[in-house]
Structure formats: C-alpha cells, structure tokens
Design a protein around this motif. Structure first.
Motif, PDB file in Angstrom:
ATOM      1  N   VAL A   1     -38.442   1.269 -95.519  1.00  0.00           N
ATOM      2  CA  VAL A   1     -39.526   2.167 -95.113  1.00  0.00           C
ATOM      3  C   VAL A   1     -38.964   3.284 -94.235  1.00  0.00           C
ATOM      4  CG1 VAL A   1     -41.679   2.321 -93.833  1.00  0.00           C
ATOM      5  CG2 VAL A   1     -41.208   0.311 -95.242  1.00  0.00           C
ATOM      6  N   VAL A   2     -39.314   4.519 -94.562  1.00  0.00           N
ATOM      7  CA  VAL A   2     -38.901   5.676 -93.763  1.00  0.00           C
ATOM      8  C   VAL A   2     -40.057   6.073 -92.861  1.00  0.00           C
ATOM      9  CG1 VAL A   2     -38.149   8.077 -93.825  1.00  0.00           C
ATOM     10  CG2 VAL A   2     -37.317   6.479 -95.553  1.00  0.00           C
ATOM     11  N   ARG A   3     -39.759   6.208 -91.573  1.00  0.00           N
ATOM     12  CA  ARG A   3     -40.787   6.584 -90.598  1.00  0.00           C
ATOM     13  C   ARG A   3     -40.559   8.006 -90.118  1.00  0.00           C
ATOM     14  NH1 ARG A   3     -39.422   1.263 -89.903  1.00  0.00           N
ATOM     15  NH2 ARG A   3     -41.155  -0.245 -89.895  1.00  0.00           N
ATOM     16  N   LEU A   4     -41.570   8.552 -89.473  1.00  0.00           N
ATOM     17  CA  LEU A   4     -41.464   9.927 -88.986  1.00  0.00           C
ATOM     18  C   LEU A   4     -40.307  10.070 -88.005  1.00  0.00           C
ATOM     19  CD1 LEU A   4     -45.252  10.770 -88.453  1.00  0.00           C
ATOM     20  CD2 LEU A   4     -43.780  11.448 -90.355  1.00  0.00           C
ATOM     21  N   GLY A   5     -40.095   9.057 -87.180  1.00  0.00           N
ATOM     22  CA  GLY A   5     -38.981   9.105 -86.238  1.00  0.00           C
ATOM     23  C   GLY A   5     -37.635   9.143 -86.939  1.00  0.00           C
ATOM     24  N   ASP A   6     -37.531   8.460 -88.086  1.00  0.00           N
ATOM     25  CA  ASP A   6     -36.282   8.490 -88.856  1.00  0.00           C
ATOM     26  C   ASP A   6     -35.996   9.903 -89.353  1.00  0.00           C
ATOM     27  OD1 ASP A   6     -36.035   5.720 -88.569  1.00  0.00           O
ATOM     28  OD2 ASP A   6     -37.226   5.338 -90.372  1.00  0.00           O
TER      29      ASP A   6
ATOM     30  N   MET B   1     -41.402  18.368 -91.785  1.00  0.00           N
ATOM     31  CA  MET B   1     -42.754  18.097 -92.283  1.00  0.00           C
ATOM     32  C   MET B   1     -42.741  17.911 -93.796  1.00  0.00           C
ATOM     33  SD  MET B   1     -45.084  20.750 -90.062  1.00  0.00           S
ATOM     34  CE  MET B   1     -45.248  20.617 -88.284  1.00  0.00           C
ATOM     35  N   TRP B   2     -41.955  18.742 -94.488  1.00  0.00           N
ATOM     36  CA  TRP B   2     -41.855  18.634 -95.949  1.00  0.00           C
ATOM     37  C   TRP B   2     -41.264  17.279 -96.332  1.00  0.00           C
ATOM     38  CZ3 TRP B   2     -37.987  18.047 -99.598  1.00  0.00           C
ATOM     39  CH2 TRP B   2     -38.292  18.411-100.906  1.00  0.00           C
ATOM     40  N   LEU B   3     -40.217  16.865 -95.626  1.00  0.00           N
ATOM     41  CA  LEU B   3     -39.592  15.571 -95.901  1.00  0.00           C
ATOM     42  C   LEU B   3     -40.536  14.415 -95.562  1.00  0.00           C
ATOM     43  CD1 LEU B   3     -36.049  16.411 -94.531  1.00  0.00           C
ATOM     44  CD2 LEU B   3     -36.577  15.805 -96.897  1.00  0.00           C
ATOM     45  N   ALA B   4     -41.351  14.592 -94.522  1.00  0.00           N
ATOM     46  CA  ALA B   4     -42.315  13.556 -94.154  1.00  0.00           C
ATOM     47  C   ALA B   4     -43.342  13.365 -95.265  1.00  0.00           C
ATOM     48  CB  ALA B   4     -42.999  13.924 -92.847  1.00  0.00           C
ATOM     49  N   ARG B   5     -43.746  14.456 -95.898  1.00  0.00           N
ATOM     50  CA  ARG B   5     -44.674  14.352 -97.016  1.00  0.00           C
ATOM     51  C   ARG B   5     -44.019  13.648 -98.208  1.00  0.00           C
ATOM     52  NH1 ARG B   5     -49.571  14.276 -97.346  1.00  0.00           N
ATOM     53  NH2 ARG B   5     -49.822  15.637 -99.152  1.00  0.00           N
TER      54      ARG B   5
ATOM     55  N   ARG C   1     -45.822   7.785 -96.080  1.00  0.00           N
ATOM     56  CA  ARG C   1     -47.224   7.776 -96.495  1.00  0.00           C
ATOM     57  C   ARG C   1     -48.137   8.267 -95.375  1.00  0.00           C
ATOM     58  NH1 ARG C   1     -47.621   1.866 -99.579  1.00  0.00           N
ATOM     59  NH2 ARG C   1     -46.033   2.299-101.164  1.00  0.00           N
ATOM     60  N   ALA C   2     -47.519   8.904 -94.387  1.00  0.00           N
ATOM     61  CA  ALA C   2     -48.298   9.388 -93.241  1.00  0.00           C
ATOM     62  C   ALA C   2     -49.276  10.473 -93.683  1.00  0.00           C
ATOM     63  CB  ALA C   2     -47.368   9.929 -92.159  1.00  0.00           C
ATOM     64  N   ALA C   3     -50.439  10.482 -93.064  1.00  0.00           N
ATOM     65  CA  ALA C   3     -51.452  11.494 -93.367  1.00  0.00           C
ATOM     66  C   ALA C   3     -51.024  12.842 -92.804  1.00  0.00           C
ATOM     67  CB  ALA C   3     -52.791  11.076 -92.767  1.00  0.00           C
ATOM     68  N   LEU C   4     -51.622  13.900 -93.347  1.00  0.00           N
ATOM     69  CA  LEU C   4     -51.306  15.244 -92.868  1.00  0.00           C
ATOM     70  C   LEU C   4     -51.530  15.372 -91.363  1.00  0.00           C
ATOM     71  CD1 LEU C   4     -52.920  17.354 -95.744  1.00  0.00           C
ATOM     72  CD2 LEU C   4     -50.487  17.141 -95.262  1.00  0.00           C
ATOM     73  N   SER C   5     -52.641  14.834 -90.901  1.00  0.00           N
ATOM     74  CA  SER C   5     -52.956  14.933 -89.473  1.00  0.00           C
ATOM     75  C   SER C   5     -51.939  14.167 -88.621  1.00  0.00           C
ATOM     76  CB  SER C   5     -54.364  14.386 -89.209  1.00  0.00           C
ATOM     77  OG  SER C   5     -54.468  13.051 -89.666  1.00  0.00           O
ATOM     78  N   GLU C   6     -51.461  13.029 -89.139  1.00  0.00           N
ATOM     79  CA  GLU C   6     -50.476  12.234 -88.404  1.00  0.00           C
ATOM     80  C   GLU C   6     -49.146  12.980 -88.308  1.00  0.00           C
ATOM     81  OE1 GLU C   6     -48.293   7.838 -88.632  1.00  0.00           O
ATOM     82  OE2 GLU C   6     -49.788   8.435 -90.140  1.00  0.00           O
ATOM     83  N   ILE C   7     -48.736  13.617 -89.409  1.00  0.00           N
ATOM     84  CA  ILE C   7     -47.494  14.392 -89.401  1.00  0.00           C
ATOM     85  C   ILE C   7     -47.603  15.558 -88.421  1.00  0.00           C
ATOM     86  CG2 ILE C   7     -45.961  15.823 -90.805  1.00  0.00           C
ATOM     87  CD1 ILE C   7     -46.775  14.108 -93.211  1.00  0.00           C
TER      88      ILE C   7
ATOM     89  N   TYR D   1     -47.456  14.387 -84.840  1.00  0.00           N
ATOM     90  CA  TYR D   1     -46.126  13.940 -84.413  1.00  0.00           C
ATOM     91  C   TYR D   1     -45.217  15.132 -84.112  1.00  0.00           C
ATOM     92  CZ  TYR D   1     -41.792  11.271 -84.295  1.00  0.00           C
ATOM     93  OH  TYR D   1     -40.596  10.703 -83.890  1.00  0.00           O
ATOM     94  N   PHE D   2     -45.254  16.148 -84.958  1.00  0.00           N
ATOM     95  CA  PHE D   2     -44.375  17.302 -84.778  1.00  0.00           C
ATOM     96  C   PHE D   2     -45.064  18.413 -83.992  1.00  0.00           C
ATOM     97  CE2 PHE D   2     -42.508  15.257 -88.571  1.00  0.00           C
ATOM     98  CZ  PHE D   2     -41.214  15.101 -88.096  1.00  0.00           C
ATOM     99  N   GLY D   3     -45.411  18.111 -82.755  1.00  0.00           N
ATOM    100  CA  GLY D   3     -45.875  19.144 -81.835  1.00  0.00           C
ATOM    101  C   GLY D   3     -47.367  19.347 -81.772  1.00  0.00           C
ATOM    102  N   ARG D   4     -48.151  18.287 -82.082  1.00  0.00           N
ATOM    103  CA  ARG D   4     -49.619  18.383 -81.990  1.00  0.00           C
ATOM    104  C   ARG D   4     -50.168  19.543 -82.815  1.00  0.00           C
ATOM    105  NH1 ARG D   4     -51.319  15.003 -77.984  1.00  0.00           N
ATOM    106  NH2 ARG D   4     -49.731  14.303 -76.507  1.00  0.00           N
ATOM    107  N   ARG D   5     -49.744  19.634 -84.046  1.00  0.00           N
ATOM    108  CA  ARG D   5     -50.191  20.707 -84.927  1.00  0.00           C
ATOM    109  C   ARG D   5     -51.258  20.191 -85.891  1.00  0.00           C
ATOM    110  NH1 ARG D   5     -45.364  21.945 -83.035  1.00  0.00           N
ATOM    111  NH2 ARG D   5     -44.816  24.139 -82.804  1.00  0.00           N
ATOM    112  N   SER D   6     -52.010  21.109 -86.460  1.00  0.00           N
ATOM    113  CA  SER D   6     -53.103  20.726 -87.354  1.00  0.00           C
ATOM    114  C   SER D   6     -52.575  20.375 -88.733  1.00  0.00           C
ATOM    115  CB  SER D   6     -54.107  21.878 -87.473  1.00  0.00           C
ATOM    116  OG  SER D   6     -53.498  22.989 -88.131  1.00  0.00           O
ATOM    117  N   HIS D   7     -53.430  19.732 -89.532  1.00  0.00           N
ATOM    118  CA  HIS D   7     -53.011  19.361 -90.883  1.00  0.00           C
ATOM    119  C   HIS D   7     -52.743  20.596 -91.732  1.00  0.00           C
ATOM    120  CE1 HIS D   7     -57.261  20.213 -91.711  1.00  0.00           C
ATOM    121  NE2 HIS D   7     -56.912  20.318 -92.982  1.00  0.00           N
TER     122      HIS D   7
END
Length: 483
Positions: A379-384, A417-421, A425-431, A434-440
C-alpha cells in the motif's frame, strides 16, 4: 567486526531501519579487510539492486566511519572471489581459445594484449565459452535476441540493438536506459551474441562500468596503462553496462571519454546501458553526456501487462513447467515491477509443484505466491509519496505542505498530487488537505497540469536541475518501489 557493526549502524541512520533490514538483513554481508569494503549477496538481483540504489548510502557510511571511501566490491556469495571481482569478456578473432584471467595482484599481466583470443571471467562473462579442459562452462549462457519478449515499452530499443549487431558503427553510441529488471543487459548480451555470430572476425569487449574502473585502476598501479589503452581502444565493438556507476569517478570518466573519442573517430561501435537518460547523468560530466546524446538514446520501460504475459509464457516453457492461462494472468496482474519477479514466481511454483507432487493450479499459485505478491503490491500512502518526491528533488519535507508558490516547490507539489491520484485511493479532499490544506479543485487542476506536461514532453526546472516530466515521474516511482 567493530568497524562493520559501526558501518551497519551508520547505514541504519541513513536508509532507515526497515529498509536496512529488508536489503541488508541476514542474506547480505559486509566485510572490511582494511583496504576495501565487500558487499556479499546471495543472488544477482540483490547485487544489481543494492549497487544501483544504496551505493551512495554505503559511501556516505564509509565517509562517516572511516573518514574516507575505500574501494567497494559487490559479489554474489556463491561465486569465487576471483570470478566475482574480475568478470569481463574480451574477444579478438574468430578462432580464439579461452585462457584464464591473471590474478588481480598482477595488473600488468591482466592488461596485456597479444595472441589471446578470449579472456573468460566471472558470472557476466561469456557462458558459451568452453573451459580449458574442453568442457562446457557451467556459467549461464548469454541471452539472445530470440528470447527477448518485445512490447510497446522496448520495441525501439530492440530494433536499435538488432541494427547495431548487424551493422556495427551505424548507430554509435547507442544508449539503452531504464530501471532495473527491464531487459537492458539482455539486449547488451543479445548484441554481443548476434555480432559474434554474424561477423566472426569482429573484436569485442563486454563488461560493466565497475569492471572498467577496476581494470583501469589496476593498470595505473601496475604501470600497464599503454596495454590497457591498446586493449579497449582497439576493439570494433565496446559494450559497457551500468554506466551510472562512473558517477563521481573523474579519472575513470576522463579515460572513458578518450576511449569513446578514439572509437567514434574511427567509426567503431559503442553501446552503453544506464538506469537514467543522459540529461540525468550530470555526475558523468558534460563531455561524456553530450557524446551519449549525439547517438541513439532508447528508453526501455517496465513491461506492460501483455509483455509480462509473454515473458511468463516463455519462462515457463524454458523451465518445463505447465502453467495454465488463468495462472499466467494471475502472476502478470500481481507482479508488475520487473521480469526478475516473474522468474522468481515461476521458480517458486515449480518447486512447490515438485514438493507436493501436484500440478500448478490457480488455487496453489495463490497460496504459494501470496506473500510475494503482497510484498510487491504494498500500500502506498501520501507520506510515502511526499518522501519520495522530496528525496528525488532534494526538498525539505515541510516544503510540499507549505503555502509557498515558487516553481521549485509548486511543481513538485503538483507532481506529488498527480502521483497521489495514481497510486493511492485517497479522496481529492484528503490529498488537498495533506499537501498544504488545499481544496479538491486544486488537486484536479494539478492533475490536469501534469497531464498537459506529459502530453507536450515538458522539461521542468527543479532544485536538482532540469527534468523531463516522464523521467521525473519514473524516478519518483522508482524511489517509491525502493522505499
């Protein structure tokens, strides 16, 4: 032993405990004899992986503990030390007979030229050569083109390799690049075999960059430099694998540069393989990289699903194991990193089938390969993704989560963000959070921007230099796999 223990602790500090235990655990051994550090591994895959991904960490650990960087030797444990340290093949003439390589403690002899036709050395040396007693060598034979499975990601490389083998000097230099396990060495060996078959009087050298460095240093210490230069500058076809090994080795780079210039001036053929394209080999110096760019540069990409299926079918036939279509599909879907995984999976199925006395079924394959597939599809996580992007581009981890809008930060952030997508399976809002409190919507915009870069082959200006977008993505994904 105290030095080795201290080196191991320094490695833990540099690569992390989990990565250290995974790659330097019980099967990998470090030995320091006061002059050189030897890394012993149980198989060729581990050797290639550690040499490609942990050389910098090893040299850094040596610098920390010893105050200098000693020569690093990588060897497969079940190979005799002389063979592992001295593997290379030099061919000159069609009626050559093999002779043994002189010991490394007589470098002037090892650099000599004369009527010797073949110098037969270790595991990467020509396996088809006969030993002095006339029996076939027990070492593996070189791979040939007819056993290479072609696909969309390697078709250009295969076509270029075939052309070079048939008409040496037409595409020179040829550089094949790509991550480990995609078939670069297979193509180099195919060139060697085909060139020898079709043009039997062709003089050829096949060796790795590490071997070229070792022989050059031996020639320097033994005052055999003129013989060394006659040997390598007098061939018709020079093939060097793992070119990235020469990073930071200025003296060897200069020697190779003059060798390249001599062979190119005389219309001889040069073939190289590396793990990255010329513009990412800045440590080789601009002189070498520009010469690499002057010839044919071919990317060898990881095998797609159809190519993996072809590899599995071919390997199963070679092993003599019957594998049904559904089992082939299961393996091709579950193991997508490199061909060595596929070979390992089939070997495991063959051993399991023989041990149980049962044929290979899908149920048995799922049970036998469960752990292997689970490890390869972790499993790949946002932190990875954040760590991989920061490692590759030399960024501070807090940068991607900051509000900074400078291109040196915003471009890697969009790429993350592109790699996270792609990989999570993180949602747009979660990504976005995580990367600076940005909107989906910011994540959607970043995804479109990166897609546009890829469509136009954009080159990005990043902290570590200029990066082609596809190469930047490849390097981060390779870091994700290694982590």
């Amino acid at each position: 032993m105290e030095i080795v223990s201290t080196l191991q602790q320094s490695l833990v500090d540099r690569v992390g405990k989990k990565r250290f235990e995974l790659w330097f655990g019980g099967s990998t051994h470090l030995r320091f004899d006061g002059c050189a550090l030897t890394v012993g591994v149980p198989n060729r895959f581990l050797l290639d992986w550690i040499r490609s991904n942990f050389r910098e960490a090893l040299t850094g650990a040596c610098e920390d503990v010893l105050g200098h960087v000693p020569p690093l030797h990588f060897c497969v444990e079940d190979t005799p030390p002389e063979s592992a340290a001295e593997e290379a093949t030099v061919v000159a003439g069609s009626n050559a007979t093999p002779t043994a390589m002189p010991r490394a403690d007589s470098p002037s002899d090892s650099s000599s030229t004369g009527s010797v036709g073949v110098v037969k050395l270790g595991a990467s040396a020509i396996g088809a050569a006969r030993g002095e007693n006339g029996r076939e060598s027990s070492r593996r034979k070189f791979a040939k083109f007819d056993s290479f499975v072609s696909g969309d990601g390697n078709a250009l490389g295969l076509a270029s390799a075939r052309m070079v083998a048939r008409q040496p000097g037409k595409l020179t230099p040829l550089l094949l690049y790509g991550p480990t396990g995609v078939g670069k060495t297979h193509l180099l060996e195919g060139i060697w075999c085909e060139a020898r078959r079709s043009q039997r009087r062709l003089s050829t050298v096949f060796l790795s960059a590490e071997q070229f460095t070792s022989y050059f240093l031996e020639a320097l210490r033994g005052s055999g430099l003129p013989s060394f230069r006659r040997k390598y500058r007098g061939v018709d076809l020079l093939i060097i694998d793992d070119l990235q090994f020469l990073a930071g080795k200025r003296a060897t780079q200069v020697e190779l540069l003059h060798t390249v210039d001599t062979l190119m001036r005389e219309g001889r053929q040069l073939v190289f393989a590396a793990d990255r394209p010329p513009n990412a080999l800045a440590d080789l110096g601009p002189e070498l990289t520009t010469r690499l760019q002057s010839g044919m540069v071919c990317q060898i990409e990881p095998a797609d699903y159809a190519t993996r299926l072809g590899i599995i079918r071919q390997m199963s036939e070679r092993l003599g194991i019957k594998v049904s279509e559904d089992v082939q599909q299961y393996i091709a879907n579950g193991l997508a990193n490199h061909a060595r995984e596929l070979s390992g999976a089939l070997c495991r199925l063959q051993a399991t089938s023989e041990a149980l006395g049962t044929p290979v079924t899908l149920a048995m394959a799922k049970q036998s390969l469960a752990e292997m597939i689970r490890q390869c599809s972790r499993v790949v996580r946002l932190g990875d993704i954040e760590r991989a992007v920061c490692d590759v581009f030399g960024l501070d981890p807090s940068g991607l989560q900051s509000g900074r809008k400078a291109k040196q930060i915003s471009y890697p952030r969009m790429l993350a963000m592109w790699l996270a997508r792609k990989h999570t399976r993180a949602a747009l809002s979660e990504i976005g959070q995580y990367f600076g409190r940005r909107s989906h919507s910011t994540v959607v915009s970043a995804q479109r921007r990166v897609d546009d870069w890829r469509a136009h082959g954009t080159t990005l200006k990043l902290p570590e230099g200029n990066w082609e977008i596809d190469e930047a993505i490849r390097r981060v994904e390779q870091q994700l796999q290694a982590g």
